[in-house]
Write an enzyme that holds these catalytic residues in place. Structure first.
Site, PDB file in Angstrom:
ATOM      1  N   GLU A  36      -4.726   4.299   6.004  1.00 18.97           N
ATOM      2  CA  GLU A  36      -4.451   3.999   4.595  1.00 18.97           C
ATOM      3  C   GLU A  36      -4.703   5.212   3.689  1.00 18.97           C
ATOM      4  O   GLU A  36      -3.908   5.474   2.785  1.00 18.97           O
ATOM      5  CB  GLU A  36      -5.298   2.810   4.116  1.00 18.97           C
ATOM      6  CG  GLU A  36      -4.933   2.395   2.709  1.00 18.97           C
ATOM      7  CD  GLU A  36      -5.805   1.287   2.162  1.00 18.97           C
ATOM      8  OE1 GLU A  36      -5.740   0.167   2.675  1.00 18.97           O
ATOM      9  OE2 GLU A  36      -6.540   1.551   1.190  1.00 18.97           O
ATOM     10  N   SER A  87     -10.700   0.647   3.095  1.00 21.37           N
ATOM     11  CA  SER A  87     -10.089   0.340   4.391  1.00 21.37           C
ATOM     12  C   SER A  87      -9.497   1.613   4.974  1.00 21.37           C
ATOM     13  O   SER A  87      -8.767   2.324   4.289  1.00 21.37           O
ATOM     14  CB  SER A  87      -8.964  -0.682   4.214  1.00 21.37           C
ATOM     15  OG  SER A  87      -9.491  -1.858   3.663  1.00 21.37           O
ATOM     16  N   ARG A 127       0.814  -1.223   0.000  1.00 16.73           N
ATOM     17  CA  ARG A 127       0.000   0.000   0.000  1.00 16.73           C
ATOM     18  C   ARG A 127       0.846   1.271   0.000  1.00 16.73           C
ATOM     19  O   ARG A 127       0.488   2.284   0.617  1.00 16.73           O
ATOM     20  CB  ARG A 127      -0.964   0.052   1.193  1.00 16.73           C
ATOM     21  CG  ARG A 127      -2.057  -0.952   1.178  1.00 16.73           C
ATOM     22  CD  ARG A 127      -2.957  -0.842  -0.047  1.00 16.73           C
ATOM     23  NE  ARG A 127      -3.799  -2.014  -0.070  1.00 16.73           N
ATOM     24  CZ  ARG A 127      -3.404  -3.193  -0.580  1.00 16.73           C
ATOM     25  NH1 ARG A 127      -2.235  -3.305  -1.183  1.00 16.73           N
ATOM     26  NH2 ARG A 127      -4.194  -4.232  -0.534  1.00 16.73           N
TER      27      ARG A 127
HETATM   28  C1  LIG Z   1     -15.376   1.405  -1.360  1.00 16.46           C
HETATM   29  C2  LIG Z   1     -13.889   1.478  -1.531  1.00 16.46           C
HETATM   30  C3  LIG Z   1     -13.158   0.324  -1.706  1.00 16.46           C
HETATM   31  C4  LIG Z   1     -11.750   0.375  -1.884  1.00 16.46           C
HETATM   32  N1  LIG Z   1     -11.063  -0.801  -2.050  1.00 16.46           N
HETATM   33  C5  LIG Z   1      -9.715  -0.765  -2.206  1.00 16.46           C
HETATM   34  C6  LIG Z   1      -8.984  -1.980  -2.388  1.00 16.46           C
HETATM   35  O1  LIG Z   1      -9.546  -3.071  -2.431  1.00 16.46           O
HETATM   36  N2  LIG Z   1      -7.626  -1.895  -2.531  1.00 16.46           N
HETATM   37  C7  LIG Z   1      -6.973  -0.701  -2.511  1.00 16.46           C
HETATM   38  O2  LIG Z   1      -5.745  -0.709  -2.656  1.00 16.46           O
HETATM   39  N3  LIG Z   1      -7.643   0.461  -2.371  1.00 16.46           N
HETATM   40  C8  LIG Z   1      -8.992   0.470  -2.213  1.00 16.46           C
HETATM   41  N4  LIG Z   1      -9.682   1.640  -2.040  1.00 16.46           N
HETATM   42  C9  LIG Z   1      -8.961   2.921  -1.995  1.00 16.46           C
HETATM   43  C10 LIG Z   1      -8.957   3.682  -3.342  1.00 16.46           C
HETATM   44  O3  LIG Z   1     -10.033   3.305  -4.146  1.00 16.46           O
HETATM   45  C11 LIG Z   1      -7.674   3.484  -4.133  1.00 16.46           C
HETATM   46  O4  LIG Z   1      -6.565   3.885  -3.370  1.00 16.46           O
HETATM   47  C12 LIG Z   1      -7.687   4.270  -5.448  1.00 16.46           C
HETATM   48  O5  LIG Z   1      -6.585   3.918  -6.230  1.00 16.46           O
HETATM   49  C13 LIG Z   1      -7.702   5.790  -5.239  1.00 16.46           C
HETATM   50  O6  LIG Z   1      -7.950   6.363  -6.511  1.00 16.46           O
HETATM   51  P1  LIG Z   1      -8.540   7.818  -6.686  1.00 16.46           P
HETATM   52  O7  LIG Z   1      -8.474   8.152  -8.129  1.00 16.46           O
HETATM   53  O8  LIG Z   1      -9.880   7.903  -6.061  1.00 16.46           O
HETATM   54  O9  LIG Z   1      -7.478   8.683  -5.872  1.00 16.46           O
HETATM   55  P2  LIG Z   1      -7.764   9.968  -4.952  1.00 16.46           P
HETATM   56  O10 LIG Z   1      -8.481   9.536  -3.724  1.00 16.46           O
HETATM   57  O11 LIG Z   1      -8.346  11.058  -5.737  1.00 16.46           O
HETATM   58  O12 LIG Z   1      -6.269  10.346  -4.537  1.00 16.46           O
HETATM   59  C14 LIG Z   1      -5.518   9.545  -3.664  1.00 16.46           C
HETATM   60  C15 LIG Z   1      -4.105  10.117  -3.559  1.00 16.46           C
HETATM   61  O13 LIG Z   1      -3.451   9.965  -4.808  1.00 16.46           O
HETATM   62  C16 LIG Z   1      -3.073  11.243  -5.325  1.00 16.46           C
HETATM   63  N5  LIG Z   1      -3.294  11.181  -6.775  1.00 16.46           N
HETATM   64  C17 LIG Z   1      -4.422  10.833  -7.430  1.00 16.46           C
HETATM   65  N6  LIG Z   1      -4.201  10.844  -8.752  1.00 16.46           N
HETATM   66  C18 LIG Z   1      -2.919  11.200  -8.939  1.00 16.46           C
HETATM   67  C19 LIG Z   1      -2.087  11.398 -10.073  1.00 16.46           C
HETATM   68  N7  LIG Z   1      -2.540  11.233 -11.325  1.00 16.46           N
HETATM   69  N8  LIG Z   1      -0.795  11.772  -9.884  1.00 16.46           N
HETATM   70  C20 LIG Z   1      -0.317  11.968  -8.633  1.00 16.46           C
HETATM   71  N9  LIG Z   1      -1.041  11.814  -7.525  1.00 16.46           N
HETATM   72  C21 LIG Z   1      -2.333  11.417  -7.679  1.00 16.46           C
HETATM   73  C22 LIG Z   1      -3.953  12.247  -4.617  1.00 16.46           C
HETATM   74  O14 LIG Z   1      -3.357  13.523  -4.558  1.00 16.46           O
HETATM   75  C23 LIG Z   1      -4.056  11.610  -3.255  1.00 16.46           C
HETATM   76  O15 LIG Z   1      -2.885  11.884  -2.517  1.00 16.46           O
HETATM   77  C24 LIG Z   1     -11.087   1.621  -1.869  1.00 16.46           C
HETATM   78  C25 LIG Z   1     -11.853   2.791  -1.687  1.00 16.46           C
HETATM   79  C26 LIG Z   1     -13.218   2.725  -1.522  1.00 16.46           C
HETATM   80  C27 LIG Z   1     -14.016   3.988  -1.350  1.00 16.46           C
END
Ligand SMILES: Cc1cc2nc3c(=O)[nH]c(=O)nc-3n(C[C@H](O)[C@H](O)[C@H](O)COP(=O)(O)OP(=O)(O)OC[C@H]3O[C@@H](n4cnc5c(N)ncnc54)[C@H](O)[C@@H]3O)c2cc1C
Length: 348
Positions: free
Chosen positions: A340, A235, A156
């Site tokens: 996380e 999580s 992670r």
């Molecule tokens: C219901 C649910 C289930 C989930 N299940 C999992 C799972 O099974 N496994 C898991 O690993 N995660 C899980 N997650 C967490 C999450 O979905 C992941 O971490 C996902 O990859 C985040 O993507 P996002 O585009 O929403 O990022 P955001 O939440 O928008 O951003 C997260 C971080 O990444 C940075 N960021 C985003 N895009 C970029 C970019 N292009 N360049 C640089 N920095 C960037 C942001 O600034 C921030 O710091 C879950 C979340 C939810 C709500």
């Protein structure tokens, strides 16, 4: 412009500036302009791993909205723009007869965020199939291509998530997938049981995807606007990784607390380390599904590791609940849980 409208947990106050960027050029320009003004910058993907303060973000939020999926000359090579919806990418690759992402089905957010915390689920991690990441380097003010080995992937985490490297804005991610319709060998016991196969067996990738989504739905881990248990960041805590001495201490505390016959569940994490499910520790410390302090934020009724906003929560209330859980687990087992999601304007 309330950031609550852009986060899956529906929390977060206003942003001073909000810039949607639909092309790479615009993304780089918007980031460069904020940097030139010396303003705080927040890159926003799908907002599914972000906890933003009720006060909001006093700087520029750049929303990644780039699109594009390109198949390379080598079979199984796919390059995806940072703004592509992640689950759509998984579905498309499987439909194209490519395997390697099927266990990562149903994870919300955008493709560009998957390397940030090296997303993982059901025995697969995205670092296993990423070959390179193209990123804009805010310090050097140029686009760089990082090979997978340069990304510092861990459980992670990656160099993109660590503070010194917030300077890298992911523009696109290249995957090398298996050009075959069968899933990668299934490594996760719960998934193997759901598919009625042995660990190490393969099934059609589409079948693995369907089983993963079904398992995730039962835990509230697939976003459903009608289900408040899915209004989370997934999580909230990472599973602690313990050495042999720390595990022995947890086992002793667990026996004293829960009875002499108690076994602490664990998964091998390499180098003699084990991963202990944070959900197990949280439950045994007295925080069951649905637990709440009463002001809105609560533990999901489907999954102990997810903290949810049923509608009336504030970020302050969510963080108070997270602190209570962290302290309770530390008092019970001597283990310090770490969050996380990325915390913006708040600390645990
Ligand atoms: C219901 C649910 C289930 C989930 N299940 C999992 C799972 O099974 N496994 C898991 O690993 N995660 C899980 N997650 C967490 C999450 O979905 C992941 O971490 C996902 O990859 C985040 O993507 P996002 O585009 O929403 O990022 P955001 O939440 O928008 O951003 C997260 C971080 O990444 C940075 N960021 C985003 N895009 C970029 C970019 N292009 N360049 C640089 N920095 C960037 C942001 O600034 C921030 O710091 C879950 C979340 C939810 C709500």
């Amino acid at each position: 412009m309330r950031l609550a409208d852009y986060t899956t947990i529906r929390l977060g106050g206003p942003a001073r500036d909000f810039v949607p960027a639909g092309t790479e050029e615009h993304l780089i320009e918007a980031v460069g302009a904020a940097d030139a003004r010396g303003e705080p910058l927040l890159i926003l993907g799908g907002g599914s791993n972000l906890v933003v303060a009720d006060e909001g973000f006093d700087g520029t939020v750049v929303q990644v909205a780039t699109r594009g999926v390109r198949h390379g000359a080598e079979p199984g090579t796919v390059t995806v723009a940072a703004g592509e919806d992640w689950d759509g990418v998984v579905a498309r690759t499987i439909a194209a007869g490519l395997a390697g992402l099927e266990c990562l089905s149903g994870i919300p957010g955008l493709a560009g965020a998957t390397p940030i915390q090296n997303v993982g689920a059901y025995g697969q991690e995205v670092c296993e199939t990423i070959t390179q990441v193209r990123a804009y380097d805010r310090d050097a003010r140029r686009v760089r291509t990082l090979a997978s080995q340069e990304c510092g992937f861990g459980y992670r985490t990656s160099r993109f998530k660590r503070d010194e490297a917030r300077r890298l804005v992911v523009l696109s991610v290249t995957f090398r997938l298996a050009a075959e319709p069968l899933s990668a060998p299934v490594r996760y016991a719960e998934l193997a049981a759901a598919l009625g196969i042995e660990i190490g067996d393969q099934v059609p990738a589409e079948q693995a995807r369907a089983a993963v989504i079904e398992l995730r739905k039962r835990k509230g881990m697939v976003i459903d606007p009608a289900d408040p248990d899915t209004r989370s960041v997934g999580s909230f805590f990472v599973n602690p990784v313990l050495d042999a001495a720390a595990l022995r201490a947890v086992e002793a505390a667990a026996r004293a607390r829960c009875g002499a016959g108690t076994t602490v569940p664990r998964f091998g994490a390499g180098d003699g380390l084990v991963k202990v499910p944070a959900a197990w520790l949280i439950e045994r410390a007295g925080f069951g599904k649905g637990y709440s302090q009463g002001d809105g934020a609560r533990i999901s009724s489907k999954h102990t590791l997810a903290l949810v906003n049923p509608g009336s929560a504030t970020t302050a209330g969510l963080m108070a609940l997270a602190r209570e859980i962290r302290d309770g687990v530390r008092d019970a087992f001597g283990v310090s849980l770490t969050p996380e999601p990325v915390l913006v304007g708040v600390t645990l």
